[in-house]
Design a protein around this motif. Structure first.
Motif, PDB file in Angstrom:
ATOM      1  N   SER A 228      -9.642  -9.102 -23.834  1.00 36.09           N
ATOM      2  CA  SER A 228      -9.853  -9.961 -22.675  1.00 36.09           C
ATOM      3  C   SER A 228     -10.865 -11.072 -22.966  1.00 36.09           C
ATOM      4  O   SER A 228     -11.890 -10.855 -23.613  1.00 36.09           O
ATOM      5  CB  SER A 228     -10.359  -9.119 -21.496  1.00 36.09           C
ATOM      6  N   ARG A 229     -10.563 -12.259 -22.473  1.00 33.83           N
ATOM      7  CA  ARG A 229     -11.442 -13.411 -22.676  1.00 33.83           C
ATOM      8  C   ARG A 229     -12.812 -13.166 -22.073  1.00 33.83           C
ATOM      9  O   ARG A 229     -13.827 -13.603 -22.613  1.00 33.83           O
ATOM     10  CB  ARG A 229     -10.809 -14.658 -22.057  1.00 33.83           C
ATOM     11  N   TRP A 230     -12.862 -12.453 -20.929  1.00 31.08           N
ATOM     12  CA  TRP A 230     -14.141 -12.196 -20.281  1.00 31.08           C
ATOM     13  C   TRP A 230     -15.046 -11.338 -21.148  1.00 31.08           C
ATOM     14  O   TRP A 230     -16.267 -11.549 -21.205  1.00 31.08           O
ATOM     15  CB  TRP A 230     -13.925 -11.531 -18.924  1.00 31.08           C
ATOM     16  N   ILE A 231     -14.471 -10.366 -21.824  1.00 32.40           N
ATOM     17  CA  ILE A 231     -15.269  -9.514 -22.709  1.00 32.40           C
ATOM     18  C   ILE A 231     -15.836 -10.332 -23.854  1.00 32.40           C
ATOM     19  O   ILE A 231     -17.014 -10.219 -24.202  1.00 32.40           O
ATOM     20  CB  ILE A 231     -14.408  -8.351 -23.242  1.00 32.40           C
ATOM     21  N   VAL A 232     -15.000 -11.174 -24.445  1.00 31.12           N
ATOM     22  CA  VAL A 232     -15.450 -12.028 -25.546  1.00 31.12           C
ATOM     23  C   VAL A 232     -16.570 -12.955 -25.085  1.00 31.12           C
ATOM     24  O   VAL A 232     -17.592 -13.116 -25.764  1.00 31.12           O
ATOM     25  CB  VAL A 232     -14.264 -12.842 -26.108  1.00 31.12           C
ATOM     26  N   VAL A 233     -16.389 -13.561 -23.910  1.00 31.13           N
ATOM     27  CA  VAL A 233     -17.392 -14.483 -23.376  1.00 31.13           C
ATOM     28  C   VAL A 233     -18.714 -13.753 -23.119  1.00 31.13           C
ATOM     29  O   VAL A 233     -19.800 -14.261 -23.428  1.00 31.13           O
ATOM     30  CB  VAL A 233     -16.885 -15.156 -22.086  1.00 31.13           C
TER      31      VAL A 233
ATOM     32  N   ALA B  99     -29.238 -10.941 -20.639  1.00 26.07           N
ATOM     33  CA  ALA B  99     -28.688 -10.130 -21.722  1.00 26.07           C
ATOM     34  C   ALA B  99     -28.573  -8.665 -21.304  1.00 26.07           C
ATOM     35  O   ALA B  99     -27.545  -8.014 -21.541  1.00 26.07           O
ATOM     36  CB  ALA B  99     -29.579 -10.249 -22.962  1.00 26.07           C
ATOM     37  N   PHE B 100     -29.632  -8.160 -20.683  1.00 31.60           N
ATOM     38  CA  PHE B 100     -29.636  -6.758 -20.266  1.00 31.60           C
ATOM     39  C   PHE B 100     -28.518  -6.461 -19.273  1.00 31.60           C
ATOM     40  O   PHE B 100     -28.022  -5.332 -19.217  1.00 31.60           O
ATOM     41  CB  PHE B 100     -30.980  -6.394 -19.641  1.00 31.60           C
ATOM     42  N   LEU B 101     -28.113  -7.452 -18.502  1.00 28.34           N
ATOM     43  CA  LEU B 101     -27.062  -7.244 -17.508  1.00 28.34           C
ATOM     44  C   LEU B 101     -25.666  -7.438 -18.095  1.00 28.34           C
ATOM     45  O   LEU B 101     -24.727  -6.720 -17.741  1.00 28.34           O
ATOM     46  CB  LEU B 101     -27.269  -8.211 -16.337  1.00 28.34           C
ATOM     47  N   MET B 102     -25.528  -8.402 -19.014  1.00 25.49           N
ATOM     48  CA  MET B 102     -24.196  -8.755 -19.506  1.00 25.49           C
ATOM     49  C   MET B 102     -23.552  -7.703 -20.390  1.00 25.49           C
ATOM     50  O   MET B 102     -22.341  -7.459 -20.295  1.00 25.49           O
ATOM     51  CB  MET B 102     -24.262 -10.095 -20.251  1.00 25.49           C
ATOM     52  N   MET B 103     -24.334  -7.055 -21.253  1.00 26.60           N
ATOM     53  CA  MET B 103     -23.716  -6.082 -22.159  1.00 26.60           C
ATOM     54  C   MET B 103     -23.145  -4.873 -21.413  1.00 26.60           C
ATOM     55  O   MET B 103     -22.031  -4.421 -21.731  1.00 26.60           O
ATOM     56  CB  MET B 103     -24.711  -5.640 -23.235  1.00 26.60           C
ATOM     57  N   PRO B 104     -23.844  -4.294 -20.411  1.00 20.63           N
ATOM     58  CA  PRO B 104     -23.224  -3.190 -19.673  1.00 20.63           C
ATOM     59  C   PRO B 104     -21.930  -3.603 -18.960  1.00 20.63           C
ATOM     60  O   PRO B 104     -20.983  -2.825 -18.894  1.00 20.63           O
ATOM     61  CB  PRO B 104     -24.309  -2.788 -18.662  1.00 20.63           C
ATOM     62  N   VAL B 105     -21.916  -4.822 -18.434  1.00 20.39           N
ATOM     63  CA  VAL B 105     -20.693  -5.308 -17.782  1.00 20.39           C
ATOM     64  C   VAL B 105     -19.570  -5.411 -18.808  1.00 20.39           C
ATOM     65  O   VAL B 105     -18.431  -4.995 -18.553  1.00 20.39           O
ATOM     66  CB  VAL B 105     -20.939  -6.665 -17.105  1.00 20.39           C
ATOM     67  N   ALA B 106     -19.878  -5.951 -19.979  1.00 30.35           N
ATOM     68  CA  ALA B 106     -18.873  -6.028 -21.044  1.00 30.35           C
ATOM     69  C   ALA B 106     -18.409  -4.630 -21.438  1.00 30.35           C
ATOM     70  O   ALA B 106     -17.213  -4.401 -21.669  1.00 30.35           O
ATOM     71  CB  ALA B 106     -19.452  -6.756 -22.254  1.00 30.35           C
ATOM     72  N   GLY B 107     -19.363  -3.692 -21.501  1.00 27.91           N
ATOM     73  CA  GLY B 107     -19.008  -2.324 -21.854  1.00 27.91           C
ATOM     74  C   GLY B 107     -18.075  -1.676 -20.837  1.00 27.91           C
ATOM     75  O   GLY B 107     -17.111  -0.993 -21.210  1.00 27.91           O
ATOM     76  N   LEU B 108     -18.344  -1.903 -19.554  1.00 30.02           N
ATOM     77  CA  LEU B 108     -17.471  -1.341 -18.520  1.00 30.02           C
ATOM     78  C   LEU B 108     -16.071  -1.952 -18.581  1.00 30.02           C
ATOM     79  O   LEU B 108     -15.075  -1.264 -18.349  1.00 30.02           O
ATOM     80  CB  LEU B 108     -18.101  -1.565 -17.141  1.00 30.02           C
ATOM     81  N   LEU B 109     -16.007  -3.242 -18.895  1.00 34.08           N
ATOM     82  CA  LEU B 109     -14.705  -3.893 -19.056  1.00 34.08           C
ATOM     83  C   LEU B 109     -13.971  -3.343 -20.280  1.00 34.08           C
ATOM     84  O   LEU B 109     -12.748  -3.157 -20.257  1.00 34.08           O
ATOM     85  CB  LEU B 109     -14.870  -5.403 -19.173  1.00 34.08           C
ATOM     86  N   LEU B 110     -14.714  -3.091 -21.359  1.00 37.77           N
ATOM     87  CA  LEU B 110     -14.115  -2.495 -22.555  1.00 37.77           C
ATOM     88  C   LEU B 110     -13.575  -1.098 -22.251  1.00 37.77           C
ATOM     89  O   LEU B 110     -12.480  -0.734 -22.686  1.00 37.77           O
ATOM     90  CB  LEU B 110     -15.157  -2.419 -23.675  1.00 37.77           C
ATOM     91  N   ALA B 111     -14.357  -0.319 -21.502  1.00 41.30           N
ATOM     92  CA  ALA B 111     -13.909   1.022 -21.137  1.00 41.30           C
ATOM     93  C   ALA B 111     -12.675   0.958 -20.246  1.00 41.30           C
ATOM     94  O   ALA B 111     -11.749   1.763 -20.385  1.00 41.30           O
ATOM     95  CB  ALA B 111     -15.038   1.765 -20.429  1.00 41.30           C
TER      96      ALA B 111
END
Length: 210
Positions: free
Chosen positions: A71-76, A114-126
């Protein structure tokens, strides 16, 4: 793509080594001293070096995910996390007791982003059901929980209640955020190693889903 992943893991590993070396040489109390304070130590240059390596590793893994069709959002989000890491290192925080400067402000808000973006990316990855999705989801939840504990003292101080890092385990909660987020990034890259091997054995494209 394998070259991107190997380079990304090398950058993250080297950055982690630099961060651990800084901690060992500084001799500060990791329970109460936040990571930003290490910039004022003799080996403080290792802090921006480490964060820059984390940023490079994130960019490399993000590019590998992009090529895999993620997903583009995860990459971004991964690229934005890396950019924030670079800004944290490039703009050091202020010394304790000094009013917030422009550099200190950029440092603070880049760290929060940064602290907020990585967990969001992780949830999208999951949610995308990559391999290790369960572990990624758990790490992301831990990162968000620790981030809440990081933010609470700032909110308390906004109401005029005196609260110092010596009163709370500020260093511990911040380190939990950093470690869990690096774990999410590493698992994002690891999730693609097995599919690459499968693709070579099957002679065709292989998704990164579980």
């Amino acid at each position: 793509m394998k070259g991107l992943l190997v380079s990304g893991f090398a950058a993250i590993g080297t950055g982690t080594g630099a961060m651990l070396t800084l901690h060992a040489e500084a001799g500060l109390d990791p329970m109460h001293s936040v990571i930003s304070e290490y910039a004022f130590q003799a080996a403080g240059w290792l802090l921006p070096a480490s964060l820059t390596l984390f940023a490079a590793g994130s960019a490399l893994i993000a590019e590998a995910l992009r090529r895999a069709g993620m997903s583009r959002w995860i990459v971004v989000l991964l690229l934005a996390w890396g950019t924030s890491m670079f800004l944290i290192g490039a703009f050091p925080t202020d010394r304790p007791g000094v009013p917030l400067s422009l550099s200190g402000g950029i440092h603070r808000y880049a760290a929060f982003a940064a602290f907020l973006m990585m967990p969001v990316a992780g949830l999208l990855l999951a949610q995308a059901r990559i391999r290790y999705a369960k572990a990624v989801r758990i790490l992301s939840a831990l990162a968000l929980g620790a981030l809440l504990l990081v933010v609470v003292p700032y909110v308390v101080r906004m109401f005029g209640i005196p609260l110092t890092n010596d009163d709370i385990p500020a260093g511990l909660t911040q380190r939990v955020v950093v470690v869990t987020e690096l774990g999410v990034l590493a698992l994002a890259g690891l999730s693609m190693l097995k599919p690459l091997a499968a693709q070579r054995s099957q002679g065709g494209a292989s998704p990164i889903l579980a």
